[in-house]
Write a protein that holds these residues in place. Structure first.
Motif, mmCIF file in Angstrom:
data_model
loop_
_atom_site.group_PDB
_atom_site.id
_atom_site.type_symbol
_atom_site.label_atom_id
_atom_site.label_comp_id
_atom_site.label_asym_id
_atom_site.label_seq_id
_atom_site.Cartn_x
_atom_site.Cartn_y
_atom_site.Cartn_z
ATOM 1 N N ALA A 181 0.928 -1.164 -0.066
ATOM 2 C CA ALA A 181 -0.165 0.047 0.082
ATOM 3 C C ALA A 181 0.794 1.272 -0.025
ATOM 4 C CB ALA A 181 -0.865 0.230 1.211
ATOM 5 N N ALA A 182 1.813 1.296 0.851
ATOM 6 C CA ALA A 182 2.701 2.317 1.167
ATOM 7 C C ALA A 182 3.500 2.752 -0.250
ATOM 8 C CB ALA A 182 3.704 2.364 2.230
ATOM 9 N N THR A 183 3.768 1.813 -0.983
ATOM 10 C CA THR A 183 4.699 1.872 -2.305
ATOM 11 C C THR A 183 3.790 2.049 -3.270
ATOM 12 O OG1 THR A 183 5.213 -0.436 -2.508
ATOM 13 C CG2 THR A 183 6.826 0.961 -1.357
ATOM 14 N N SER A 184 2.412 2.171 -3.231
ATOM 15 C CA SER A 184 1.514 1.984 -4.275
ATOM 16 C C SER A 184 1.681 1.103 -5.598
ATOM 17 C CB SER A 184 1.510 3.299 -4.951
ATOM 18 O OG SER A 184 2.195 4.360 -4.196
ATOM 19 N N MET A 185 1.931 -0.245 -4.890
ATOM 20 C CA MET A 185 2.197 -1.184 -5.946
ATOM 21 C C MET A 185 0.882 -1.547 -6.854
ATOM 22 S SD MET A 185 4.359 -4.289 -4.314
ATOM 23 C CE MET A 185 5.969 -4.038 -3.690
ATOM 24 N N THR A 186 -0.390 -1.025 -6.176
ATOM 25 C CA THR A 186 -1.687 -1.721 -6.970
ATOM 26 C C THR A 186 -1.768 -0.408 -8.156
ATOM 27 O OG1 THR A 186 -2.448 -0.004 -5.486
ATOM 28 C CG2 THR A 186 -2.981 -2.418 -4.902
ATOM 29 N N ALA A 187 -0.811 0.594 -8.115
ATOM 30 C CA ALA A 187 -1.112 1.827 -9.203
ATOM 31 C C ALA A 187 -0.312 1.101 -10.542
ATOM 32 C CB ALA A 187 -0.576 2.959 -8.628
ATOM 33 N N GLY A 188 0.258 -0.247 -10.409
ATOM 34 C CA GLY A 188 1.251 -0.444 -11.554
ATOM 35 C C GLY A 188 2.459 -0.509 -11.497
ATOM 36 N N GLY A 189 3.299 -0.770 -12.317
ATOM 37 C CA GLY A 189 4.663 -0.722 -12.439
ATOM 38 C C GLY A 189 5.094 0.726 -12.585
ATOM 39 N N VAL A 190 6.417 1.001 -12.097
ATOM 40 C CA VAL A 190 7.170 2.212 -11.979
ATOM 41 C C VAL A 190 8.355 1.922 -12.479
ATOM 42 C CG1 VAL A 190 7.631 4.359 -10.889
ATOM 43 C CG2 VAL A 190 5.409 3.126 -10.465
ATOM 44 N N SER A 191 8.914 2.604 -13.616
ATOM 45 C CA SER A 191 10.173 2.466 -13.957
ATOM 46 C C SER A 191 11.111 3.158 -12.921
ATOM 47 C CB SER A 191 10.424 2.944 -15.494
ATOM 48 O OG SER A 191 11.767 3.249 -15.738
ATOM 49 N N ILE A 192 12.240 2.594 -12.738
ATOM 50 C CA ILE A 192 13.440 3.215 -11.975
ATOM 51 C C ILE A 192 13.987 4.399 -12.579
ATOM 52 C CG2 ILE A 192 15.208 1.700 -12.931
ATOM 53 C CD1 ILE A 192 15.300 2.877 -9.311
ATOM 54 N N PHE A 193 13.930 4.300 -14.040
ATOM 55 C CA PHE A 193 14.354 5.603 -14.602
ATOM 56 C C PHE A 193 13.412 6.896 -14.437
ATOM 57 C CE2 PHE A 193 16.203 1.777 -16.695
ATOM 58 C CZ PHE A 193 17.603 2.126 -16.442
ATOM 59 N N ASP A 194 12.043 6.452 -14.309
ATOM 60 C CA ASP A 194 11.244 7.564 -14.151
ATOM 61 C C ASP A 194 11.449 8.242 -12.650
ATOM 62 O OD1 ASP A 194 10.155 7.385 -16.577
ATOM 63 O OD2 ASP A 194 8.452 6.356 -15.994
ATOM 64 N N CYS A 195 11.841 7.267 -11.744
ATOM 65 C CA CYS A 195 12.117 7.741 -10.515
ATOM 66 C C CYS A 195 13.321 8.466 -10.373
ATOM 67 C CB CYS A 195 12.266 6.434 -9.532
ATOM 68 S SG CYS A 195 12.794 6.904 -7.859
ATOM 69 N N MET A 196 14.327 8.032 -11.108
ATOM 70 C CA MET A 196 15.231 8.814 -11.017
ATOM 71 C C MET A 196 15.722 10.071 -11.804
ATOM 72 S SD MET A 196 17.473 7.372 -9.046
ATOM 73 C CE MET A 196 18.823 8.749 -9.096
ATOM 74 N N ASP A 197 14.382 10.411 -12.492
ATOM 75 C CA ASP A 197 14.150 11.686 -13.376
ATOM 76 C C ASP A 197 13.926 12.759 -12.345
ATOM 77 O OD1 ASP A 197 14.466 12.415 -15.902
ATOM 78 O OD2 ASP A 197 12.567 11.569 -16.601
ATOM 79 N N SER A 198 13.556 12.371 -11.070
ATOM 80 C CA SER A 198 13.069 13.380 -10.049
ATOM 81 C C SER A 198 14.381 14.457 -9.694
ATOM 82 C CB SER A 198 12.620 12.720 -8.942
ATOM 83 O OG SER A 198 11.786 11.601 -9.140
ATOM 84 N N GLN A 199 13.926 15.510 -9.088
ATOM 85 C CA GLN A 199 15.144 16.371 -8.717
ATOM 86 C C GLN A 199 15.669 15.952 -7.413
ATOM 87 O OE1 GLN A 199 12.385 19.682 -8.708
ATOM 88 N NE2 GLN A 199 13.071 20.385 -10.642
ATOM 89 N N SER A 200 14.756 15.220 -6.537
ATOM 90 C CA SER A 200 15.505 14.641 -5.425
ATOM 91 C C SER A 200 15.045 13.293 -5.107
ATOM 92 C CB SER A 200 15.381 15.659 -4.094
ATOM 93 O OG SER A 200 14.021 15.368 -3.405
ATOM 94 N N VAL A 201 16.042 12.471 -4.948
ATOM 95 C CA VAL A 201 15.512 10.994 -4.611
ATOM 96 C C VAL A 201 16.063 10.694 -3.063
ATOM 97 C CG1 VAL A 201 16.190 8.637 -5.037
ATOM 98 C CG2 VAL A 201 15.787 10.259 -6.978
ATOM 99 N N PHE A 202 15.098 10.024 -2.656
ATOM 100 C CA PHE A 202 15.083 9.500 -0.957
ATOM 101 C C PHE A 202 15.159 8.346 -1.105
ATOM 102 C CE2 PHE A 202 13.047 9.281 3.342
ATOM 103 C CZ PHE A 202 14.002 9.409 3.795
ATOM 104 N N VAL A 203 16.325 7.759 -0.483
ATOM 105 C CA VAL A 203 16.626 6.280 -0.532
ATOM 106 C C VAL A 203 16.107 5.995 1.262
ATOM 107 C CG1 VAL A 203 18.110 4.498 -0.450
ATOM 108 C CG2 VAL A 203 18.228 6.140 -2.171
#
Ligand code: SF4
Ligand code: SF4
Ligand code: SF4
Ligand code: SF4
Ligand code: SF4
Ligand code: FES
Lengths: 191, 842
Positions: free
Chosen positions: B355-377
């Motif tokens: 739920a917290a990682t919105s898996m139900t919303a479908g796949g998300v590419s890591i490259f889209d994630c890295m397209d962000s201005q800030s990334v939190f690990v």
């Protein structure tokens, strides 16, 4: 008597005394006193082929006794019938000219057509087609020859040009039949 | 956009594009050695020279950007002769021992000279030799510098992508040699990426040395099974032995990179210990049996148990097809929802994390994630657990100036790329994120008015939360302000949220608060088993069916099954690919519980401690011997292909599960031999999989088009609930009585669960179990790295070697979950992953 009648007469006399027949018999008869053209193979003689002959593969060593084969597998790649298997291994003990040597080097003679492509492909002149041609065997396993055997010194040394008939001994043993040439006693082949 | 001409053809291309890329896009072949899409351009090899009309000197196209009005010639006679001369120069000092070289047959230099080069050389001078014999640089690398073309790709990949930076160039000119400092043995990550990028036979694989030629190998496209990153690999066999696993440039999200596990963990397939015949317990002893006997025993064993008293556990390393059918077998013919795929984590934790990682919303590419201005690990030891994600984060954040913040309790390699690192106490992700959520929601209080999670956090208060997490309020404020200044935020959240499920609610709040503030938030879950996400989506969960749909009746999770079993109330259990006896918490609990189960079926590739307790053992196969699909952590569905036949009498897992399915359904519904059929059914029945595209361009290419969005799963309308779990880890620690260190666990960089321990190559990297603490703590205790210490908890005590780790939080001890000699779960209370321990020199 005309010329024509004379010729007829001579012809008649020749025919009646079987002259051509006797001449023919003479030639045949004279062969009885010449040496035989055939080799007495396998009983007491054996043909030593020229160097260019393409017989059983040989694996060679350099003058220091190191194996020339570096197990590059080019021979096996070049072979049109896919009958050579090479599996390399590392050996630092100086067995070969490089630290890469053949763990397995096998040729399946039942498939080989002695085209010599393997010889051509070899970058180190390790594999040569030799002058051994007595390859008949009674078991299929014997149709495959491997490294240890192919590395043994050749019965016919490189120095010998070949193209001669050698005295030989026919040996029948448990291993099968062998015709062992005595390379000291050779003669030219009659042509 | 600028106007240029390439070989006379007029084009419009983006300003700043490299001439090389522009020409390659047009289909012109320009050879290169030192250029690699992901690496810093250095323009050193001069293979890529091209002519720009009007300029006298040829220019390296790999570092020259296009400019308006340029007219470029890629094949003019000058260019062609320059290429040939560059190759002639390279060969003047090249060893040219192709027959011996392991790269022979797949060497870029060979190909290049064959295509562009002079086929005779004019240089008669003796060649420079860096050294005689090849030298060993690590347990997996053997080096021959005499073949080097000085492209320095090895050096660059190691520092720019892997982030280890142990290679460098020694000397100049022909004396230049790319190697380790003083050519000494490397204590590096053993990832082998230097080997993969080397175009020639300089860096070579030691395990593969002299085993084969490239043309002898039969290969298949596959996926690495050691974490959920989903790296594409090509596995290669010769004479029935898997001899190599490699990655290809421009193929898969990993391109040419892999980690040590992916590149060297393949040899488990060749192990002599593989299970090869079914076994059935006869008179109390396991005896080899035929498949008919085994299936017969299963028919009898399961028939006599009631649905509520039967259970199934399947490993998240199995394929989607296998897991789908396995769940269908239980939830269908066996009428039991007691199915689980996450032995280490509770079903509620799974649901909360999804739920917290919105898996139900479908796949998300890591490259889209890295397209962000800030990334939190957060909540993951990314550099160790998902090394290739670490590479991607490092590469893209360095190239695009992404702000990276890392919250973890242990130091990691990626810290060096981070603009902020937060070191919190173990198991307090929830507190840290709770404090962040409160700070973020300050301005948006209305939104969360009715949210119970939010209210409970609010009642605790920012300062208490911060104090619990051990991170100062000002650091959390800095984190929040870095989010504030970015329009787009990427969050990479890992398995700690599954180990400590109380964190998921706070994570969800942070995401919601950020979204509320109008930011685009992309969350990527990172997992440690290759098909964990797929397993959940295929319904191997007691409360959730396929695509997270809710089951009417909630079944038992693995913990529930073990509880029931320990009371002697479980009649039968079917375990596929898992070894709970040595991986499930609390000493011998699992062993005793499974011992009490009436009928135990274990399907695995190796004889495990769990299999030893079984009534029937079914020999399955490894990834190299089957077909199927895996869904990686991003939701990317990718296929694996079989390369080898099953060993001995073993059968493909899908075939085994189908046969059992058919036994209990009483039909022949499932075709026993075809996995494609099952995938077609998955497409039909699992809505999110309906459109995924399995086709994959597996041609080696020179472009770097890594993202294959068509293979991402779709979204579903399922709604998940956030479990109410609070402070279980903290209470567990409190009950232990704090003894100095808080012990946590996770995967080691070289291992994944217990399976990779079967790999001889990976096993060679670490000898014996290691406990890791921070450098400062070690100093405080007066113990140095490498010494033997005793780690004592209230449940278990063991002797290990101590290693220090830079940048870890004080008071944190880490033992990986991958040691046979020190099974870390024995320290933990059942269902938990944290304990208090004392460390002392032994
Ligand atoms: S002679 Fe020809 S067929 Fe025989 S092994 Fe050599 S290459 Fe193959
Ligand atoms: S015989 Fe020659 S071609 Fe064949 S493997 Fe040995 S070195 Fe290579
Ligand atoms: S194996 Fe990996 S870490 Fe080691 S030197 Fe090569 S690239 Fe660097
Ligand atoms: S060792 Fe290989 S990758 Fe490194 S500089 Fe030499 S040729 Fe390039
Ligand atoms: S273990 Fe993970 S990161 Fe490493 S190669 Fe495999 S999938 Fe990639
Ligand atoms: S590829 Fe351009 S200089 Fe090396």
């Amino acid at each position: 008597m005309s010329e024509k009648c004379k010729a007829k007469l001579i012809n008649f006399v020749k025919k009646s005394v079987f002259a051509d027949f006797i001449r023919g018999l003479y030639i045949t008869f004279s062969y009885n006193f010449e040496g035989a053209m055939t080799l007495k193979y396998p009983d007491s003689e054996k043909w030593i082929p020229y160097r260019r002959f393409r017989g059983l593969h040989t694996l060679n060593k350099n003058s220091e006794g190191k194996e020339l084969c570096v197990a590059c597998e080019l021979c096996s790649r070049a072979c049109p019938t896919d009958c050579i298997t090479v599996i390399p291994e590392e050996n630092d003990a100086g067995r070969g000219i490089a630290d890469r040597v053949a763990k397995v080097w096998e040729v399946d003679l039942t498939r080989c057509m002695f085209c010599g492509y393997c010889e051509d492909a070899c970058p180190t002149t390790a594999v040569r087609l030799g002058r051994e041609y007595e390859l008949a065997c009674t078991t299929l396993e014997r149709g495959t020859r491997s490294r240890d055997e192919l590395l043994l010194p050749q019965p016919v040394p490189e120095a010998l040009t070949g193209g001669v008939v050698a005295k030989a001994r026919f040996i029948r043993s448990a291993d099968g039949i062998k015709v062992v040439a005595e390379l000291g006693k050779v003669r030219q082949r009659k042509l | 956009m600028v106007n240029i001409k390439i070989n006379g053809k007029e084009l419009k291309v983006e300003a700043g594009k490299l001439i090389l890329d522009a020409a390659r896009d047009e289909g012109h072949d320009i050879p290169t050695f030192c250029y690699q899409a992901d690496l810093m351009g250095i323009g050193s090899c001069r293979m890529c020279l091209i002519e720009i009309e009007g300029q006298k000197k040829l220019q390296p196209s790999c570092i020259t950007p296009v400019m308006d009005g340029m007219s470029i010639l890629t094949d003019s006679p000058t260019v062609v002769s320059a290429r040939s001369s560059m190759l002639e120069f390279l060969l003047t000092d090249h060893a040219l021992d192709c027959p011996v070289c392991d790269k022979g047959g797949e060497c870029e230099l060979q190909d290049m000279v064959y295509k562009h080069g002079p086929h005779t050389g004019r240089h008669a001078e003796p060649k420079h030799r860096h050294h005689g014999k090849d030298y060993v640089l690590s347990p997996v690398i053997i080096k021959n510098s005499n073949r080097c073309v000085q492209c320095t790709k090895c050096v660059r990949v190691c520092s720019e992508i892997v982030g280890v930076g142990v290679l460098g160039s020694i000397g100049r000119g022909i004396h230049q040699e790319e190697t380790s400092f003083f050519k000494t043995y490397l204590d590096c990550d053993h990832c082998g990426n230097c080997i993969e990028v080397c175009p020639v036979g300089c860096f070579m694989r030691l395990p593969y040395r002299y085993t084969s030629r490239s043309w002898d190998l039969k290969s298949a496209d596959s996926i690495c099974t050691y974490c959920a990153t989903g790296c594409r690999v090509v596995i290669e066999e010769r004479d029935g032995l898997l001899v190599r696993s490699r990655a290809q440039l421009g193929v898969g999200l990993n391109s040419e990179t892999l980690c040590a596990r992916g590149r060297f963990g393949y040899d488990i397939v060749n192990s002599d210990d593989r299970l090869t015949t079914p076994m059935v317990k006869k008179y109390g002893k396991l005896e080899p049996a035929t498949w008919e006997e085994a299936f017969g025993a299963i028919r009898k064993g399961f028939r006599s148990s009631s649905p509520a008293r039967t259970g199934g556990l399947i490993s998240p390393r199995m394929t989607n097809e296998e897991i789908y059918l396995f769940s269908k077998l239980f939830k269908g013919p066996l009428q039991s929802n007691n199915v689980d795929s996450s032995m280490r984590w509770s079903p509620e934790a799974v649901e909360g994390f999804a739920a917290a990682t919105s898996m139900t919303a479908g796949g998300v590419s890591i490259f889209d994630c890295m397209d962000s201005q800030s990334v939190f690990v957060v909540g993951t030891q990314l550099s160790d657990e998902n090394p290739v994600v670490d590479y991607i984060v490092r590469r893209i954040s360095n190239a695009n100036g992404v702000q990276v913040a890392i919250a973890s309790s242990r130091g990691m390699k990626l810290d060096s790329c981070a603009s902020q690192t937060l070191r919190h106490a173990p198991a307090t992700e929830g507190d840290l994120l709770g404090a962040a959520a409160l700070l973020l929601a300050d301005k948006d209080a209305v939104r969360f008015a009715g949210n119970a999670d939010f209210n409970s956090i609010k009642a605790t208060g920012i300062d208490t939360l911060a104090a619990r997490s051990g991170v100062s309020r000002s650091e959390i404020e800095a984190l929040v302000s870095s989010f504030g200044s970015s329009e787009t935020v990427g969050i990479i959240a890992g398995t700690e949220f599954l180990r400590f499920p109380e964190g998921s609610a706070s994570l969800a709040l942070v995401v919601e608060a950020l979204r509320g503030a109008g930011k685009k938030v992309t969350v990527i879950p990172v997992l440690d088993r290759c098909n964990q996400r797929g397993a959940w989506e295929m319904g191997a969960h007691p409360g959730l069916g396929t695509a997270y749909s809710r089951e009417g009746v909630k079944g038992l999770g693995f913990a529930g099954m073990m509880n029931t079993a320990s009371e002697g109330k479980l009649d039968s259990i079917y375990i596929v690919g898992e070894n709970p006896v040595v991986e499930y918490g609390d000493g011998n609990f699992a062993r005793d519980a499974i011992g009490k189960v009436g009928f135990v079926v274990v399907q695995d590739t190796f004889m495990t401690e769990t299999a030893a307790l079984a009534d029937v053992i079914l020999p399955g196969v490894t990834f190299a011997e089957k077909d199927g699909t895996y869904t990686n952590q991003e939701g990317r569905v990718q296929s694996i292909n079989r390369l080898l036949p099953p060993p001995g009498d073993a059968k493909r897992d899908l075939e085994i599960i189908s046969t059992i399915y058919n036994i209990f359904s009483g039909t022949d519904d499932v075709p026993v031999k075809k996995s494609a059929g099952i995938f077609a059914e998955i497409r039909e029945k699992v809505s999110t999989y309906a459109k995924v595209d399995l086709s994959f361009n597996n041609e080696k290419n020179t472009f770097n088009d890594l993202d294959n969005k068509e293979s991402l799963v779709g979204g579903s309308s399922a709604s998940l609930s956030m479990p109410q779990v609070t402070g279980s880890a903290a209470s567990s620690l409190a009950s232990d009585g704090h003894a100095g260190f808080t012990l946590v666990t996770g995967n080691h960089l070289y291992h994944s669960g217990r399976l990779s321990l079967r790999s001889e190559i990976l096993g060679g990297f670490i000898k014996g179990a290691i406990v890791e603490i921070s450098e400062e703590d070690a100093d405080r205790l007066g113990i140095t790295s490498g010494e033997k210490v005793t780690v004592a908890g209230s449940r278990y005590k063991a002797e290990l070697v101590l290693k220090t780790r830079k940048g870890s939080a004080s008071g944190v001890a880490f033992i990986a979950e991958n040691y046979n000699d020190v099974p870390v779960h024995k320290f933990f209370r059942r269902g938990e992953s944290v304990a208090s321990v004392k460390i002392a020199r032994s």
